[in-house]
Design a protein around this motif. Structure first.
Motif, PDB file in Angstrom:
ATOM      1  N   PRO A 138      31.306  42.096  33.577  1.00 46.41           N
ATOM      2  CA  PRO A 138      30.709  43.282  32.951  1.00 46.41           C
ATOM      3  C   PRO A 138      29.523  43.880  33.724  1.00 46.41           C
ATOM      4  CG  PRO A 138      31.118  41.584  31.307  1.00 46.41           C
ATOM      5  CD  PRO A 138      31.307  40.946  32.646  1.00 46.41           C
ATOM      6  N   HIS A 139      28.916  43.102  34.621  1.00 46.15           N
ATOM      7  CA  HIS A 139      27.732  43.560  35.346  1.00 46.15           C
ATOM      8  C   HIS A 139      28.069  44.145  36.722  1.00 46.15           C
ATOM      9  CE1 HIS A 139      25.026  41.697  32.411  1.00 46.15           C
ATOM     10  NE2 HIS A 139      25.905  40.713  32.364  1.00 46.15           N
ATOM     11  N   LEU A 140      29.349  44.278  37.019  1.00 46.11           N
ATOM     12  CA  LEU A 140      29.785  44.759  38.334  1.00 46.11           C
ATOM     13  C   LEU A 140      30.537  46.075  38.189  1.00 46.11           C
ATOM     14  CD1 LEU A 140      31.164  41.337  39.631  1.00 46.11           C
ATOM     15  CD2 LEU A 140      28.870  42.282  39.997  1.00 46.11           C
ATOM     16  N   ASP A 141      30.669  46.783  39.307  1.00 40.24           N
ATOM     17  CA  ASP A 141      31.463  48.011  39.302  1.00 40.24           C
ATOM     18  C   ASP A 141      32.023  48.242  40.695  1.00 40.24           C
ATOM     19  OD1 ASP A 141      29.323  48.940  40.848  1.00 40.24           O
ATOM     20  OD2 ASP A 141      28.431  50.087  39.208  1.00 40.24           O
ATOM     21  N   GLY A 142      32.935  49.196  40.797  1.00 35.44           N
ATOM     22  CA  GLY A 142      33.514  49.522  42.101  1.00 35.44           C
ATOM     23  C   GLY A 142      34.283  48.357  42.693  1.00 35.44           C
ATOM     24  N   TYR A 143      34.044  48.086  43.979  1.00 34.79           N
ATOM     25  CA  TYR A 143      34.699  46.975  44.673  1.00 34.79           C
ATOM     26  C   TYR A 143      33.838  45.718  44.582  1.00 34.79           C
ATOM     27  CZ  TYR A 143      37.991  50.272  46.772  1.00 34.79           C
ATOM     28  OH  TYR A 143      38.964  51.216  46.968  1.00 34.79           O
ATOM     29  N   VAL A 144      34.504  44.571  44.453  1.00 39.25           N
ATOM     30  CA  VAL A 144      33.811  43.289  44.340  1.00 39.25           C
ATOM     31  C   VAL A 144      34.441  42.294  45.310  1.00 39.25           C
ATOM     32  CG1 VAL A 144      33.215  41.357  42.831  1.00 39.25           C
ATOM     33  CG2 VAL A 144      33.271  43.698  41.912  1.00 39.25           C
ATOM     34  N   LEU A 145      33.625  41.764  46.231  1.00 34.26           N
ATOM     35  CA  LEU A 145      34.107  40.742  47.163  1.00 34.26           C
ATOM     36  C   LEU A 145      34.045  39.383  46.492  1.00 34.26           C
ATOM     37  CD1 LEU A 145      32.248  41.703  50.476  1.00 34.26           C
ATOM     38  CD2 LEU A 145      34.520  42.396  49.744  1.00 34.26           C
ATOM     39  N   LEU A 146      35.181  38.725  46.387  1.00 32.01           N
ATOM     40  CA  LEU A 146      35.225  37.355  45.872  1.00 32.01           C
ATOM     41  C   LEU A 146      34.975  36.432  47.058  1.00 32.01           C
ATOM     42  CD1 LEU A 146      38.321  37.697  43.511  1.00 32.01           C
ATOM     43  CD2 LEU A 146      35.878  37.946  42.943  1.00 32.01           C
ATOM     44  N   ALA A 147      33.672  36.234  47.367  1.00 32.40           N
ATOM     45  CA  ALA A 147      33.275  35.556  48.596  1.00 32.40           C
ATOM     46  C   ALA A 147      32.966  34.082  48.382  1.00 32.40           C
ATOM     47  CB  ALA A 147      32.083  36.270  49.229  1.00 32.40           C
ATOM     48  N   CYS A 148      33.726  33.473  47.515  1.00 31.42           N
ATOM     49  CA  CYS A 148      33.771  32.015  47.404  1.00 31.42           C
ATOM     50  C   CYS A 148      35.218  31.715  47.102  1.00 31.42           C
ATOM     51  CB  CYS A 148      32.861  31.488  46.300  1.00 31.42           C
ATOM     52  SG  CYS A 148      33.008  29.692  46.097  1.00 31.42           S
ATOM     53  N   THR A 149      35.794  30.772  47.810  1.00 31.62           N
ATOM     54  CA  THR A 149      37.246  30.564  47.697  1.00 31.62           C
ATOM     55  C   THR A 149      37.654  29.993  46.346  1.00 31.62           C
ATOM     56  OG1 THR A 149      36.874  28.533  48.991  1.00 31.62           O
ATOM     57  CG2 THR A 149      37.786  30.428  50.150  1.00 31.62           C
ATOM     58  N   GLU A 150      36.680  29.606  45.495  1.00 29.25           N
ATOM     59  CA  GLU A 150      37.015  29.214  44.118  1.00 29.25           C
ATOM     60  C   GLU A 150      37.255  30.433  43.227  1.00 29.25           C
ATOM     61  OE1 GLU A 150      36.361  25.492  45.571  1.00 29.25           O
ATOM     62  OE2 GLU A 150      34.869  27.060  45.753  1.00 29.25           O
ATOM     63  N   LEU A 151      36.581  31.537  43.507  1.00 31.47           N
ATOM     64  CA  LEU A 151      36.589  32.678  42.598  1.00 31.47           C
ATOM     65  C   LEU A 151      37.973  33.298  42.382  1.00 31.47           C
ATOM     66  CD1 LEU A 151      33.209  34.396  43.556  1.00 31.47           C
ATOM     67  CD2 LEU A 151      33.727  33.053  41.509  1.00 31.47           C
ATOM     68  N   PRO A 152      38.789  33.495  43.433  1.00 32.00           N
ATOM     69  CA  PRO A 152      40.093  34.108  43.193  1.00 32.00           C
ATOM     70  C   PRO A 152      41.005  33.287  42.287  1.00 32.00           C
ATOM     71  CG  PRO A 152      39.534  34.195  45.521  1.00 32.00           C
ATOM     72  CD  PRO A 152      38.527  33.307  44.873  1.00 32.00           C
ATOM     73  N   VAL A 153      40.677  32.013  42.099  1.00 35.13           N
ATOM     74  CA  VAL A 153      41.494  31.159  41.233  1.00 35.13           C
ATOM     75  C   VAL A 153      41.427  31.634  39.779  1.00 35.13           C
ATOM     76  CG1 VAL A 153      41.847  28.788  40.398  1.00 35.13           C
ATOM     77  CG2 VAL A 153      41.199  29.182  42.789  1.00 35.13           C
ATOM     78  N   VAL A 154      40.278  32.211  39.366  1.00 36.08           N
ATOM     79  CA  VAL A 154      40.113  32.595  37.958  1.00 36.08           C
ATOM     80  C   VAL A 154      39.686  34.051  37.749  1.00 36.08           C
ATOM     81  CG1 VAL A 154      39.611  30.247  37.187  1.00 36.08           C
ATOM     82  CG2 VAL A 154      37.731  31.730  37.941  1.00 36.08           C
ATOM     83  N   ALA A 155      39.118  34.679  38.755  1.00 34.72           N
ATOM     84  CA  ALA A 155      38.572  36.033  38.572  1.00 34.72           C
ATOM     85  C   ALA A 155      39.667  37.044  38.273  1.00 34.72           C
ATOM     86  CB  ALA A 155      37.802  36.456  39.819  1.00 34.72           C
ATOM     87  N   CYS A 156      39.387  37.937  37.330  1.00 36.69           N
ATOM     88  CA  CYS A 156      40.336  38.993  36.980  1.00 36.69           C
ATOM     89  C   CYS A 156      39.549  40.161  36.390  1.00 36.69           C
ATOM     90  CB  CYS A 156      41.381  38.483  35.980  1.00 36.69           C
ATOM     91  SG  CYS A 156      40.670  37.803  34.465  1.00 36.69           S
ATOM     92  N   SER A 157      40.158  41.333  36.412  1.00 36.41           N
ATOM     93  CA  SER A 157      39.504  42.512  35.848  1.00 36.41           C
ATOM     94  C   SER A 157      40.503  43.665  35.804  1.00 36.41           C
ATOM     95  CB  SER A 157      38.288  42.923  36.680  1.00 36.41           C
ATOM     96  OG  SER A 157      37.686  44.086  36.135  1.00 36.41           O
ATOM     97  N   GLU A 158      40.414  44.445  34.743  1.00 32.65           N
ATOM     98  CA  GLU A 158      41.184  45.683  34.663  1.00 32.65           C
ATOM     99  C   GLU A 158      40.300  46.886  34.959  1.00 32.65           C
ATOM    100  OE1 GLU A 158      42.995  45.829  30.831  1.00 32.65           O
ATOM    101  OE2 GLU A 158      44.342  44.134  31.210  1.00 32.65           O
ATOM    102  N   ARG A 159      39.023  46.634  35.251  1.00 32.19           N
ATOM    103  CA  ARG A 159      38.040  47.706  35.389  1.00 32.19           C
ATOM    104  C   ARG A 159      37.528  47.845  36.812  1.00 32.19           C
ATOM    105  NH1 ARG A 159      32.621  47.840  35.158  1.00 32.19           N
ATOM    106  NH2 ARG A 159      32.636  45.580  34.929  1.00 32.19           N
ATOM    107  N   VAL A 160      37.155  46.730  37.445  1.00 29.86           N
ATOM    108  CA  VAL A 160      36.652  46.776  38.814  1.00 29.86           C
ATOM    109  C   VAL A 160      37.759  46.369  39.780  1.00 29.86           C
ATOM    110  CG1 VAL A 160      34.308  46.266  38.056  1.00 29.86           C
ATOM    111  CG2 VAL A 160      35.788  44.394  38.793  1.00 29.86           C
TER     112      VAL A 160
END
Length: 225
Positions: free
Chosen positions: A181-203
């Motif tokens: 909720p605190h991000l917008d636009g493009y977001v770099l998932l710059a830790c290889t753990e993050l893509p395992v769970v990160a999701c969004s319909e907004r950013v």
């Protein structure tokens, strides 16, 4: 002649599997022989990179050097760290080995700029943020890199270590309630753990595991889907 990629993995374990899976899924292949050749050192004993950078923990450099030397001896043409924060130690490691180690953060930002993306939030470990690995590359390339505030950064760390501990549902909940909720636009998932769970319909999430995977396929002479 096709090149052989040397993968320094295990930082963390699930994220390395995620990266290797994305290499395979990014490759256009009709048979086994169409895939690129990789040599992997799944080195789970590398000391925590953030602890080393921020709290005077054990230096991971000797462990990373050992991994790269093993990969070189096994026939790798180049090495890469499947860990963003490990790139804070890249120069120290490179000075002690003979094969090149890819600067994946810089290569990733260059690739993004080629596609017209010139600004993004950086989500990663506290160690990565403090090391300024991405900030230095962004400044050189004139890429607008935005850093989360301390509250959001604390939540990002909770996501990362929850994934490392296998608490994926908890990690996803923290991401959705305290980070996204605190991000917008493009977001770099710059830790290889993050893509395992990160999701969004907004950013617009940029999975660096996937971006790196696609770059490696091309470097090793494979064909992208």
């Amino acid at each position: 002649m096709k090149k052989v990629a040397g993968i320094v993995g295990g930082m963390g374990s699930l994220s390395t599997v995620d990266f290797l899976k994305k290499v395979v899924e990014s490759t256009y292949a009709e048979k086994d022989q169409d895939h690129i050749r990789m040599i992997v050192d799944f080195n789970t004993q590398v000391p925590d990179r953030t602890t080393a950078l921020l709290h005077n923990g054990e230096d991971p450099t000797p462990y990373l050097v050992d991994s790269v030397r093993r990969l070189q001896k096994a026939g790798a043409d180049f090495a890469l760290f499947v860990c963003n924060t490990a790139h804070a130690f890249l120069e120290k490691v490179q000075a002690q080995v003979d094969i090149p180690i890819l600067n994946l953060p810089k290569l990733a930002l260059e690739k993004l700029m080629e596609t017209g993306i010139k600004s993004a939030w950086l989500t990663g470990t506290r160690g990565l943020i403090a090391s300024e690995v991405y900030q230095k590359a962004a400044k050189e390339l004139r890429f607008d890199l935005k850093i989360p505030d301390p509250f959001v950064q604390d939540s990002v760390m909770n996501v990362i270590y929850s994934v490392k501990a296998g608490r994926l549902q908890q990690a996803k909940q923290i991401w959705l309630e305290e980070v996204e909720p605190h991000l917008d636009g493009y977001v770099l998932l710059a830790c290889t753990e993050l893509p395992v769970v990160a999701c969004s319909e907004r950013v617009k999430l940029i999975d660096l595991n996937e971006l790196w995977a696609r770059m490696i396929v091309e470097m090793c002479g494979g064909r992208l889907k």
